[in-house]
Each structure stands twice: as structure tokens, then as C-alpha cells.
Write a protein that holds these residues in place. Sequence first.
Motif, short mmCIF file in Angstrom:
data_model
loop_
_atom_site.label_atom_id
_atom_site.label_comp_id
_atom_site.label_asym_id
_atom_site.label_seq_id
_atom_site.Cartn_x
_atom_site.Cartn_y
_atom_site.Cartn_z
N MET A 1 0.85 -1.17 0.00
CA MET A 1 0.00 0.00 0.00
C MET A 1 0.90 1.24 0.00
O MET A 1 1.92 1.27 0.67
N PHE A 2 0.49 2.23 -0.78
CA PHE A 2 1.25 3.47 -0.89
C PHE A 2 0.54 4.56 -0.09
O PHE A 2 -0.64 4.82 -0.31
N LEU A 3 1.29 5.19 0.81
CA LEU A 3 0.73 6.24 1.66
C LEU A 3 1.72 7.39 1.78
O LEU A 3 2.93 7.18 1.74
N GLY A 4 1.21 8.59 1.95
CA GLY A 4 2.06 9.72 2.26
C GLY A 4 2.25 10.70 1.12
O GLY A 4 1.86 10.44 -0.02
N GLU A 5 2.85 11.83 1.47
CA GLU A 5 3.13 12.92 0.53
C GLU A 5 4.61 13.28 0.66
O GLU A 5 5.11 13.46 1.77
N TYR A 6 5.30 13.37 -0.47
CA TYR A 6 6.74 13.57 -0.48
C TYR A 6 7.11 14.63 -1.51
O TYR A 6 6.63 14.58 -2.64
N GLN A 7 7.98 15.53 -1.12
CA GLN A 7 8.46 16.58 -2.02
C GLN A 7 9.78 16.12 -2.64
O GLN A 7 10.68 15.68 -1.92
N HIS A 8 9.87 16.20 -3.95
CA HIS A 8 11.07 15.80 -4.66
C HIS A 8 11.32 16.79 -5.79
O HIS A 8 10.51 17.68 -6.05
N SER A 9 12.42 16.56 -6.49
CA SER A 9 12.75 17.36 -7.67
C SER A 9 12.95 16.43 -8.85
O SER A 9 13.51 15.35 -8.69
N ALA A 10 12.50 16.87 -10.00
CA ALA A 10 12.81 16.15 -11.23
C ALA A 10 14.14 16.70 -11.74
O ALA A 10 14.39 17.91 -11.66
N ASP A 11 14.99 15.83 -12.26
CA ASP A 11 16.25 16.33 -12.80
C ASP A 11 16.06 16.75 -14.25
O ASP A 11 14.96 16.64 -14.81
N GLU A 12 17.12 17.23 -14.87
CA GLU A 12 17.04 17.75 -16.23
C GLU A 12 16.68 16.68 -17.26
O GLU A 12 16.21 16.99 -18.35
N LYS A 13 16.85 15.41 -16.90
CA LYS A 13 16.49 14.31 -17.80
C LYS A 13 15.08 13.79 -17.55
O LYS A 13 14.65 12.83 -18.17
N GLY A 14 14.38 14.41 -16.61
CA GLY A 14 13.01 13.99 -16.32
C GLY A 14 12.91 12.81 -15.38
O GLY A 14 11.88 12.14 -15.32
N ARG A 15 13.95 12.55 -14.62
CA ARG A 15 13.92 11.45 -13.66
C ARG A 15 13.40 11.97 -12.32
O ARG A 15 13.77 13.06 -11.89
N VAL A 16 12.55 11.16 -11.70
CA VAL A 16 11.94 11.52 -10.42
C VAL A 16 12.27 10.42 -9.41
O VAL A 16 12.07 9.23 -9.69
N VAL A 17 12.77 10.83 -8.26
CA VAL A 17 13.05 9.89 -7.18
C VAL A 17 11.73 9.50 -6.52
O VAL A 17 10.91 10.36 -6.19
N LEU A 18 11.54 8.19 -6.34
CA LEU A 18 10.37 7.73 -5.59
C LEU A 18 10.79 7.43 -4.16
O LEU A 18 11.93 7.03 -3.90
#
Length: 141
Positions: A1-18
Motif C-alpha cells: 500500500m502506498f501512503l504519504g506525501e513527499y516533495q522531490h525534484s525532477a532532474d534535467e532528464k526527467g527522472r523523479v526519485v520515488l
Amino acid sequence: MFLGEYQHSADEKGRVVLPRKFRDALSDGCVITKGQDRCLYVFAMERWDEELEKMKRLPRSDRRARSFSRSFFAGAADVQLDKQGRIQVPPVLREFAGLDKDVTVVGVADRIEIWSTPRWEEIVSEADVAYADTEFSEYGI
């Protein structure tokens, strides 16, 4: 189950940390596609298979169902997490969701949503008002 809210940054290549706590559920890969309200949905492969089966039951004779299916599947891409726990968001999906540098990753039970942070801030304030005013007795809850 996925829960929560997390702030991240996308890099210049469009990669997003999960978030680290989401990664084990995505170890076999995942599918990212257009979500409703201009976010992106991320489904674990097992959950994607369930979603696919539901979508197969939509009537092809219904114009709205065809449009929904086209949008949902045309934007879909299967992706793998890299060693840093990032997923590559295809350009067409970044454009759809208006993703720039600041992104918000949200766990919504059976899926993950990726939002442009400014858009998320608008949506969550609306959602909080609706949450406070909603009774779900008609749904048996």
C-alpha cells in the motif's frame, strides 16, 4: 500500500526519485500513465495487470470509454527504477502533467501519483475542503 506525501525534484532528464518506502513494491517494474486532474499515475506491475483487466471490460461502443482508454493507454510507459530509486518520466507525460523541477509524489493506496508541486497545492486545498464536507453514507462507508 502506498501512503504519504513527499516533495522531490525532477532532474534535467526527467527522472523523479520515488520514496524509499515505495521501492520494494516496484522492484518488478511499474507503469506510468496519464492520471486524472493532470497528474501521473504509477502502478506496480501486478496492480497494472488488474487495471488492464478492468479497462478491457469497458464497452467499445461507448465514445467516452473509448476516449478514456485511448488517453490512458497511449500515454502509458513501462519503466524500471534505477539504482537511485528514480523513474524516467517520458517527455509526453512530463508535458501532460506540467512537471518541471518541483514535484510532489503522493501515495494513494493502490497507486502513486506524481504532481507538479504548484498544481498539487491547488488540488490538495480543494480536496481538504471537500473532505471536510463529505459524507459517504451513500457508499456504505
